[in-house]
Each structure stands twice: as C-alpha cells, then as structure tokens.
Motif scaffolding. Structure first.
Motif, PDB file in Angstrom:
ATOM      1  N   GLU A  31      -4.995  -0.051 -13.489  1.00 45.87           N
ATOM      2  CA  GLU A  31      -4.533   0.190 -12.126  1.00 45.87           C
ATOM      3  C   GLU A  31      -3.117   0.725 -12.106  1.00 45.87           C
ATOM      4  N   ASN A  32      -2.273   0.270 -13.034  1.00 43.18           N
ATOM      5  CA  ASN A  32      -0.886   0.750 -13.066  1.00 43.18           C
ATOM      6  C   ASN A  32      -0.827   2.252 -13.327  1.00 43.18           C
ATOM      7  N   PHE A  33      -1.681   2.732 -14.251  1.00 43.63           N
ATOM      8  CA  PHE A  33      -1.702   4.165 -14.537  1.00 43.63           C
ATOM      9  C   PHE A  33      -2.216   4.955 -13.338  1.00 43.63           C
ATOM     10  N   ALA A  34      -3.245   4.422 -12.650  1.00 43.26           N
ATOM     11  CA  ALA A  34      -3.788   5.105 -11.477  1.00 43.26           C
ATOM     12  C   ALA A  34      -2.757   5.179 -10.357  1.00 43.26           C
ATOM     13  N   ARG A  35      -2.020   4.093 -10.123  1.00 41.62           N
ATOM     14  CA  ARG A  35      -1.014   4.101  -9.057  1.00 41.62           C
ATOM     15  C   ARG A  35       0.218   4.927  -9.430  1.00 41.62           C
ATOM     16  N   PHE A  36       0.424   5.106 -10.739  1.00 40.96           N
ATOM     17  CA  PHE A  36       1.505   5.994 -11.166  1.00 40.96           C
ATOM     18  C   PHE A  36       1.192   7.440 -10.779  1.00 40.96           C
ATOM     19  N   LEU A  37      -0.098   7.802 -10.887  1.00 43.11           N
ATOM     20  CA  LEU A  37      -0.495   9.159 -10.509  1.00 43.11           C
ATOM     21  C   LEU A  37      -0.583   9.337  -8.999  1.00 43.11           C
ATOM     22  N   TRP A  38      -0.997   8.265  -8.286  1.00 43.07           N
ATOM     23  CA  TRP A  38      -1.199   8.362  -6.838  1.00 43.07           C
ATOM     24  C   TRP A  38      -0.653   7.091  -6.181  1.00 43.07           C
ATOM     25  N   PRO A  39       0.634   7.055  -5.913  1.00 46.63           N
ATOM     26  CA  PRO A  39       1.224   5.857  -5.291  1.00 46.63           C
ATOM     27  C   PRO A  39       0.641   5.623  -3.904  1.00 46.63           C
ATOM     28  N   GLY A  40       0.484   4.369  -3.547  1.00 48.92           N
ATOM     29  CA  GLY A  40      -0.035   4.026  -2.228  1.00 48.92           C
ATOM     30  C   GLY A  40      -0.570   2.616  -2.226  1.00 48.92           C
ATOM     31  N   ASP A  41      -0.811   2.108  -1.028  1.00 43.69           N
ATOM     32  CA  ASP A  41      -1.293   0.739  -0.912  1.00 43.69           C
ATOM     33  C   ASP A  41      -2.771   0.632  -1.249  1.00 43.69           C
ATOM     34  N   ASP A  42      -3.590   1.451  -0.589  1.00 46.99           N
ATOM     35  CA  ASP A  42      -5.035   1.407  -0.801  1.00 46.99           C
ATOM     36  C   ASP A  42      -5.446   2.560  -1.719  1.00 46.99           C
ATOM     37  N   LEU A  43      -6.111   2.204  -2.796  1.00 49.78           N
ATOM     38  CA  LEU A  43      -6.525   3.222  -3.772  1.00 49.78           C
ATOM     39  C   LEU A  43      -7.760   2.733  -4.512  1.00 49.78           C
ATOM     40  N   GLY A  44      -8.753   3.592  -4.622  1.00 49.05           N
ATOM     41  CA  GLY A  44      -9.913   3.319  -5.447  1.00 49.05           C
ATOM     42  C   GLY A  44      -9.917   4.223  -6.665  1.00 49.05           C
ATOM     43  N   TYR A  45     -10.360   3.685  -7.789  1.00 53.99           N
ATOM     44  CA  TYR A  45     -10.369   4.518  -8.998  1.00 53.99           C
ATOM     45  C   TYR A  45     -11.456   4.032  -9.953  1.00 53.99           C
ATOM     46  N   ILE A  46     -11.963   4.958 -10.751  1.00 50.05           N
ATOM     47  CA  ILE A  46     -12.895   4.677 -11.848  1.00 50.05           C
ATOM     48  C   ILE A  46     -12.536   5.631 -12.980  1.00 50.05           C
TER      49      ILE A  46
END
Length: 408
Positions: A14-29
């Motif tokens: 999750e840290n890597f995903a939020r580094f690419l796309w900062p924000g409160d709500d984020l979904g990733y796979i």
C-alpha cells in the motif's frame, strides 16, 4: 484508473501504491515481478470503479466491476512478452537461414561443426546490423523521446506525429532490453535473473568477475612471463607436456609366454598352509602404521538389472531424452571453442535437432567421435585468492555436454 506495466517491483504494498497516487481512498491490485522484467499494478478511485471480481497471473490482471456504480465493465492490464518478432525476432530466422543453406557432406559430427562455423559468421553480421552500438542508440532515442514529451505538454500531436512518438518509445524500450541482456551475459550470475541490473552491487560483481579472470602475469618453471604472447605460448607448452605421454614408443608385450602346468595350478588353488602364512607374516615390516581396526566389507543384497532395463540401456537415443538433456542444461554457461552455449541450441532446437539426432545415432552405432567434435576450452581455475605460479591453477574442461548428459 491507472494501469502500469513493467513495474520491476518484487513486493508491491500500500505504501508504494500511495507513493504513486497520494490520496485518502485508493484501490489497488498488483502482480510482483519474476526475474528482471515484468510486474503489473492497477490503481483506481473507489468512487469511480467498484471491484466485484479479480483474476490475475504473471502477465495478466483482469478486473470486473461497476464504473460510476452503474456501468458493468471489465478492465484488463496485460504485460506482453514479445516473442518471435521482438528483440530477437530475426535471430531464429538468421539461424535457420544459415543452418539450412550450409551445404555440407560427411559424418554428422563433421556436418554440425561446419554448420556451427557458418552460423557463427552469419550471427556476427547479424549482431552488428541488429544490435550495433546499443548504448549510443539508446541515448539518441531517449533524447528524441524527451523532445516529443516536451511537445506533448505544450500542444496535441497530429496522428502522424503521435505514431512517430510511439515508434520512438518502442525503440527506447527495445534498446533498454538489449542493454539488460548484455549486462546479464557479462555478469553470468544466477541471482542476476532476480534483480535489477541498475544497482551498484551488480556493476561491481560484473566488473570484479572480469578483473578476477584476467591473467596479466604468471610464473612457469621459475620464469615470470608478462608479455601476453610469451605467456600464452608458455602455458600451452606446460599443459602440452603435462597431458602428453613420455613414451616415444608405447611398450608392447611380445614373444613367447610360458604356461603353468597342472601341478602348479593345483598348488595355486590349494588351501593355505601354516608354513607359507608364517613366511608372509615374518617378511612384513612390523614397524608400519596400523591399518583398519575393522576391515570394511561390502554386505547386503545387490540388485541386478533385468532384461528390459538392459534393452533400454542399449537402445537408440530417442529425440525425447536428447531434448530433456538439452533442456536441463544451464544455457547461460560459458561457450565452448565454437562460440555457442547451450542456450543457442535450446532456442534453435527445432532447426538443429535433425543433425544432432543424426550425430547421436552415428555415435550409438559406431562409438566413435569425429576429430574435433569434443574439443573444449581448458579453463584455469585458481586454487588460491592470489595465484602467482602455473601450479596455483587447476585445469577444468567443458566436455561435449549433450552427448555426455544423455549417456549419464
């Protein structure tokens, strides 16, 4: 939603995903990388896309869900491995062309050697034409792509210019993959397949291997050689004398041989007498070091091969077992004197298998190898960290791997 390929991340959290796309709500796979390339990542905002199902593999992520909570849709993120017409697309074509067009007659072993020599010359030309100067080409392509990116930030491109930008980006990607393969060949380390080449440790190991393999001076028979030509000749003479028999003429047994008579045969087969045993004990040197306290003996039951197993051992080599032997070999090992490693045979198996199987059949029928078919490099492996003399090295030879592996 953002779909990313070629992440080259072995662990995406999750840290890597939020580094690419900062924000409160984020979904990733994400799909972790395997080897030195690959890796997939899908990012989305929950208010834009609501996921209901997911299927993923090394090269594919398939998402099903609702867009804006009302439109059912499927999202596909694919990492395409280019085969055939990719980076080495013309390689197999060149191999087939050179292999088929070489008119050679003779034993199968001789035909293989002649075709490999012809293929080597053809691939040298192919290497210059296709690979060329990879580093300089990459720099030019990256500079051109950067200029196109600056133009895109200012205005929209026409359809023709957009296609040109895509072509330049594809050229940058291909040049980078070529450069990675070159570094991989320079390092020839197993862990290089699982790490990014752009690390300081990788470059140090690749350079260290080259410096360690360099022999700039050596002492042979108390004489120090530093000139490359003199050193090469001295090493050749040393190992030539080492592997050559001292006999000018091999001694042979000849003449008339006397045979033992029946009485002598009976005495040889008779029981041991106390007198001869005592003579043998008395003549031994009693001051020798003690031997085994308990003499080791082989015991138990030994299984024998049956008639079916014997027939399989003596049967002709099958194409399946030869291919298994080729496939199990490490294709990234150092090449032999012909300049080819097993990776080339593995990739070109469909082209070369006819001549290789002819060679295997001829060897099975005759038990003879053609002159030069098992030639190999003699590599000097150092016995110590700081070798100085020729005696500090040990020779190791690469045998004809395919045949020996099938025989084993």
């Amino acid at each position: 939603m953002v779909l990313i390929q070629e992440t080259k991340k072995s662990c995406m959290d999750e840290n890597f995903a939020r580094f690419l796309w900062p924000g409160d709500d984020l979904g990733y796979i994400g799909v972790d990388v395997e080897g030195s390339s690959g890796g997939l990542l899908c990012l989305w905002k929950p208010e834009v896309f609501q996921i209901t199902g997911c299927c993923r593999s090394r090269n594919l992520v398939l998402l099903s869900g609702l867009a804006y909570l009302r439109l059912g849709c499927f999202i596909v993120n694919v990492y395409v491995i280019v085969v055939g017409e990719g980076i080495f697309g013309s390689f197999l074509k060149e191999v087939k062309k050179a292999w088929v067009s070489a008119p050679v007659e003779g034993w199968a072993g001789f035909r293989i050697m002649a075709k490999l020599r012809s293929l080597k010359q053809a691939l040298k030309i192919w290497n210059v034409e296709v690979f060329g100067h990879v580093v300089s080409k990459l720099k030019v392509a990256e500079a051109e792509l950067h200029s196109w990116d600056l133009v895109v930030e200012e205005r929209d491109l026409t359809e023709a210019k957009a296609r040109k930008r895509i072509e330049v980006r594809d050229e940058v990607w291909q040049s980078r993959k070529k450069l990675e393969s070159i570094w991989l060949q320079k390092s020839r380390l197993n862990w290089a397949l699982k790490r990014d080449k752009n690390t300081r440790c990788f470059h140090i190991m690749a350079s260290r291997r080259q410096s360690r393999n360099l022999i700039d001076s050596m002492k042979i028979n108390d004489t120090l050689y530093e000139e490359p030509l003199e050193l090469k000749q001295a090493v050749w003479v040393y190992f030539k004398d080492l592997f050559t028999e001292g006999w000018k003429v091999t001694p042979r047994l000849g003449g008339e041989f006397s045979c033992i008579d029946q009485g002598q045969l009976q005495r040889l087969e008779s029981d041991f007498s106390e007198a001869e045993v005592w003579v043998a004990v008395k003549e031994c040197d009693g001051n020798k070091a003690p031997g085994w306290k308990v003499t080791p003996r082989l015991g138990g039951e030994f299984s024998c091969i049956d008639q079916g197993q014997l027939q399989r051992l003596e049967s002709d080599f099958s194409e399946a077992e030869v291919w298994v032997a080729v496939k199990e070999c490490d294709g990234n090992k150092a090449p032999g004197p012909d300049g080819f490693n097993l990776f080339c045979i593995q990739k070109g198996w469909k082209i070369m298998k006819g001549d290789i199987m002819d060679f295997m059949k001829e060897f099975h029928a005759n038990g003879v190898l053609g002159n030069g078919i098992n030639c190999s490099f003699v590599t000097l492996v150092p016995k110590s960290n700081c070798p100085e003399s020729i005696k500090d090295f040990r020779p190791i030879s690469c045998i004809y791997k395919v045949l020996s592996k099938v025989l084993v």
